[in-house]
Each structure stands twice: as C-alpha cells, then as structure tokens.
Design an enzyme around this catalytic site. Sequence first.
Site, PDB file in Angstrom:
ATOM      1  N   CYS A  30     -49.769 -66.179 -24.026  1.00 12.10           N
ATOM      2  CA  CYS A  30     -49.743 -65.233 -22.911  1.00 12.10           C
ATOM      3  C   CYS A  30     -48.838 -64.060 -23.255  1.00 12.10           C
ATOM      4  CB  CYS A  30     -49.256 -65.903 -21.630  1.00 12.10           C
ATOM      5  SG  CYS A  30     -47.559 -66.541 -21.747  1.00 12.10           S
ATOM      6  N   CYS A  33     -45.186 -64.958 -23.704  1.00 17.35           N
ATOM      7  CA  CYS A  33     -44.812 -65.471 -25.029  1.00 17.35           C
ATOM      8  C   CYS A  33     -44.515 -64.314 -25.985  1.00 17.35           C
ATOM      9  CB  CYS A  33     -45.929 -66.330 -25.603  1.00 17.35           C
ATOM     10  SG  CYS A  33     -46.320 -67.811 -24.658  1.00 17.35           S
ATOM     11  N   ASP A 436     -55.794 -26.714 -35.068  1.00 14.55           N
ATOM     12  CA  ASP A 436     -55.603 -25.952 -36.297  1.00 14.55           C
ATOM     13  C   ASP A 436     -57.010 -25.621 -36.822  1.00 14.55           C
ATOM     14  OD1 ASP A 436     -54.344 -24.939 -38.700  1.00 14.55           O
ATOM     15  OD2 ASP A 436     -55.075 -26.758 -39.677  1.00 14.55           O
ATOM     16  N   ASP A 620     -54.347 -30.946 -39.581  1.00 16.81           N
ATOM     17  CA  ASP A 620     -54.101 -31.680 -40.813  1.00 16.81           C
ATOM     18  C   ASP A 620     -53.205 -30.816 -41.687  1.00 16.81           C
ATOM     19  OD1 ASP A 620     -55.785 -29.697 -41.862  1.00 16.81           O
ATOM     20  OD2 ASP A 620     -56.529 -31.070 -43.394  1.00 16.81           O
ATOM     21  N   ASP A 624     -48.688 -28.884 -40.586  1.00 20.99           N
ATOM     22  CA  ASP A 624     -48.988 -29.204 -39.191  1.00 20.99           C
ATOM     23  C   ASP A 624     -48.165 -30.381 -38.669  1.00 20.99           C
ATOM     24  OD1 ASP A 624     -50.946 -27.261 -38.706  1.00 20.99           O
ATOM     25  OD2 ASP A 624     -52.468 -28.451 -39.712  1.00 20.99           O
TER      26      ASP A 624
END
Length: 724
Positions: A30, A33, A436, A620, A624
Amino acid sequence: MLMTRDFSHYVKDVDADTAHLDLAVEGVSCAGCMAKIERGLSSIPDVTRARVNFTDRRLAIEWKKGALNPALFIDRLAELGYKAYPFEPMRAEIEEASRAKWLLTCLGVAAFASMNVMMLSIPIWVGTDMLPETRDFFHWLSALVVLPSAAYAGQPFFKSAWQALRARSVNMDVPISIGVILALAMSLVETINHAEHAYFDAAIMLLTFLLAGRFLDQKMRQRTRAVAGNLAALKAETATKFVGPDEIREVPIAAVQPGDIVLLRAGERCAVDGVVIEGRSEIDQSLITGETRHVAAERGVAVYAGTLNMSGSLRIKVSAAAEGTLLAEISRLLENALQARSRYVQLADRASRLYAPLVHITALLTMLGWVAFGASWHDAIVTAIAVLIITCPCALGLAIPAVQTVASGAMFRAGVLLNSGDAIERVADVDTVVFDKTGTLTLPELDVVNAGAVPPAVFELAGRLALASHHPVAAAVARAAQARSPLADVVEEPGQGVRTVLDGQELRLGSPAYCGAEAQALAVMSEDPEVSVVAFRRGDERYVFAVRQQLRADAKDTIAALHARGVIVELLSGDREPAVRHAADTLGVAIWQAGVKPAEKIAHIEALKRRGRKVMMVGDGMNDAPALAAASVSMSPISAAHLSQSTADLVFLGKELAPVVTAIDYARKAMRLMRENLGLAIGYNVLAVPIAIFGFATPLIAAVAMSGSSLLVMLNALRARRVN
C-alpha cells in the site's frame, strides 16, 4: 566464522560523489508501506534519495559514495518489517509471477469456501423451526470449512500485518487482519455457546472480496510494468564485434566500447548506438524514436540500440554501448515516470499514515460507546469489527498512485516520458508554451530545400562527392541525394571543400568562393536569408544547394491545437531575425523574439511568471537548459543535449511535435481523475463510517463496501489510458 555481504556488483555510480542501488522489497502492499520505507531509509545520514516504485516493488537508494555499506539498507528494511535483496529484473519477474499465482490460489480457496459456507448458511437463514442441535451442526460444519480456508487465504494480509507489528508499526493490513480474526474468533465462541448467529460466512466472504481487489490491483500494475518490460526486452546482451579486419566474435555488450565496429545481421536487434559505415538495409525504430515507417539504413545513417534490422547486413561504428545508449536513457526516463510522486500522492501518503491509528481508535471507541449505552459485548464487538473493516483506507491509498501509474504508462505509449515527480500536475496548469526554434520547432538534421532546382544527375554526383566530406552541410547534400557509393581519389582542402576528377572533368563541392559560384549563392540567399549554402562545380557548370533545418511536419497543426486549448504560444530563439520571422509567420505564432540570449530567455520567462502565467518551455541544446529550469514546467525532444534532457521535466520521442499537446491533454485528464478519486475515497469514508458506527453495517456489508470503493477507484484510474 565471520561472514560479510558484498553488494559491490549491484552498486552503480550516479556521479563522482553518489552511489546507487536498486533493491527488491517484499511486502509492499500500500501507499503507507511506501511512505514508511522511504522515511525509514531517508533518516539514515548520508542517504540522499530513497524512492519506492510501487509498480515493481523496487526501492532506489542513493547515498554519498564511500560513506555507507549497502548491507545497512537490508538491515534497516528488516527492522521496518520488510525483506529485501538486490533487484534483478529476471528474478523480480519470477517473484511477481509467483506472487500473482499465490494471490490467485488464495482467492480460489476463499471463493470456494465462501460458496460452500453460503450453502450451509441457507438452512439457518430460512429454517424458522430448526432445532438448536441442527443449527449447531451447521455452524460446526461452517467452522470446519472456513477456519482452515481463512488460515490459508488470509496469509497475504496476516503476514503483512505480523511483519508490521513486529517492527512496532501498523499498515492497512493490520485492521483487516484484526477484523477477520475477531470475526472468526467470535463466531467460534458463539458456536461453542450454542448461540443463534455466527459470522463464518461474513469472515470468509470478506477475505474473498479483499483478495479479489488485491489481485486486480496486482494485474493492473503488471500491465503497466509490461511497458518497461517491453523496453527491457529490446536490450541485447551480446554483440558481434570485429576483432580483426575479417574476424568477428560474439562478445558481451560490456566488452563493446565507442569506436569499435560491430556487425548487425538481418533480423537482429541492434545492441549499440552508432553510425552505419557499410551496407544497406531498412530498420524498424518505432519503439525507440517514435518513427513508425521503416528507415533506410546506409552509410552515414545513425542507428540506435533496440532497433530491428529488417533486411541486409550492416557494419556499424559504435558511438555508445550498454548504459550510454538512447535506449538506456529512455529506460531511465520511463523508470522516473513510474516512480513519479506528486504532492497529491504525498497528501494521500500522509492521510494513509494517519488512518491506521485512527481506525483502531475509532473501532475501540465504538465498542466502548455501544457497551456504555447498554449494548451487549457481542453486539459491540460486531459493530467494532464492521468499523475496522469499512474504514480501511485502501481506496485513499490507491486514489492517486493508480492514476499516476496509468497516466505515466499511457503518456509513454504516446511518446512522452516524465522526468519529474510532480510534472503531471504542473503540465495540467500550463496556460503559456514558449518554444525554442532550432532543434525544437525544426528537426535537428539539415535538409536541402531547393533540390528540385538541380538536375537529378547533377544532384546524385554532388551527393557522391559529399560522402567524402565531414562538413554537416555536405552531409545534408549526401543524405538528400541518397548517395551510396563515394567517388574515388577525393582531396579535401580544409575550410574550402572537396575535389576530384571524373571522366576528365574536375568536380568541386564546398564554399561558393571555392567553386566560383558567389553570384549564384547571393541570389539564393537573397530569396531566403535563413539558408546555408554549399556550391557544386562540374567543369564550367555551377550549382548552389540551399540547406536549412526543416520545420517539423506537424508543427503548424500543433501550434493550432495549442491555441484551440486556450494556450498562449510564444517563440524565443537565438537565431537570426529573418529565420525566426519566417518560422513564426509559417506557424501562426504572433509573439516572437529573435537573437535572444540564454539570460534574456530566463528574464522573459520570469516576467511571464510574475504576471501569473504558468509557463511551459520547450527547447533543446545546452543554451536552453537554464530557461528550461526557470519555467514552471519544461519539455525537450529526445534528440536534445543530455544537459537539457536532465533539466527537462518531460522528454518526447520521435520527429513530431504533437507530444506537446498530448502531454497537456493527458495531464489535464489525469488531474481531473486524481481529484475525482480523492473525492470518491473521502466521500466513501464520510458516508460509510457513521453507518458502521451506528450499527447499520454488518462485517460482510463492510467488506463489500470497502472492496467496492477500492475497485471503483482503480476502474476510474484506468480512464487515464485515453484522453477522449
């Protein structure tokens, strides 16, 4: 004799200062846990990260290199009540299959016993003139069927609860186990005392419903884990390596290094990333790059680990192997997605932790309250059992992780990988997307845009000459011409170009000045200022190739789709103004800036955020990375520089831009489902708890209600597989 445990084989280096270990943990049932394990290990000094993947019960631990012995983590988990061992995919799959089979067996035993005890109970329910001795006989028969069946079928709950209690803690299986054992014990006492009612049927049916819910949960997580398993299956363990000019040897992938030459035969999956240096074939790379069509593989074409070679043999020069491949990077990102943990998950974790003690206190007060108001101990205990069962927070524990797991798998299948725990909820809030241009709105590869203006025979000849050059513009000409065989006796003059003689004529490819084509080059650039040019000369003939990055094929449709969803789109680029204006006009982007430096991108994004905008940056390249980090949420193509990928919250596969829209659609639906599930779980408890406290729910009705709430939450989470 002193025995030591050596885990060095399983420990991996994250960087120069951090070590990483994956452990398989038994007994994680669960959300409580997961939170308990993560808290318990994070409290160890020098542990920098502890994260449980509920899907495959894998614990990822990172710590300061050299500061700790990994055996400490095994011991700490044992103290918390969990058995752990180094994670190995094959062993994990076997363990999971074994657990699923065990759960199904337990469910079968419980269901079989339930059917039989129901038949035994029918005479008691309808037998108005039944003698006490006959009723006792049916009760004892029920006990004979139920007690051994419950002892076996209840093991998944009893073992988990016992481990938690041994570690001096509680989990969701503790109230379940107490409720079942109390119901069985009281039924046995009632049978011994010749009472009119016993609850063997309620206890065994409770286990049947609970086991059905747990088995369905197991199957759902297995389906999600199959996504990661499909990728793992693509990884080849060996490669055919050239150890001499004409000698090949099959070696483990760990023995392959960048610069080696490997042979890829027809029908084989590639084990490395590299570039084709000899041969021609077609490859299926749909599971790696998202490209559904078979791609022509020939000299100069990049291939990736996990791609399938369809026809001819290829010689490949290795650029990356083992953990450095694109496939390994995708697997890592997918693992992050399946481990993702948002603030909604953390909220559910905290609520689940509070629930266990609250459930026991509520049940105890209910029992004492009923006794105080004159009820018998029998009725008070029955009511307390119903409270224990009906208030189990399974639905609350599943509410958010179930949606997160399903949505992450669905997004991966749509070409989007999560790289951050709370990315889904941040993407759902996006109202502004900043793109970009270079490598994002455009494809990373250069392409010849005026190929139709050059005679095919000339184009083919220029492409063959371009094969001898390492310049990226020349490579674009060779790729566009689909050249296969290079010309002989080519001389490269650095900074100018390449030349050779064919049939008594000199051929040149290079700068316009080198080929004497300055006038033609100026004419081409005046028509399209954003292109790069390369010239070709054959005797007195001169031609100029215009080369540039092409816009992604679906870029215009993607921008239109974002506008349709009420998202504002902006374009920030460091490229020249003519190129940026051309892209903005073509795509229908009204807000754009050219010549923008990285610091200026950050300043612009911060200004948008101060105005209350939720900004997604899509870009990319290393320049960036700061802007990606500054945005509310960020996204990069899989072709992006590694630094940008590690900074971005999401990464998308393939050459299309549509995953940007897909990410927003899936995130918005996932957030709706998370809120719905929280409402369902909380609403269930608000309605069910008073009903149980005031005695209107028997243990059996409580079991049906609790299991039904968990099943409802899981079925609602499955809606995250589609955005429609």
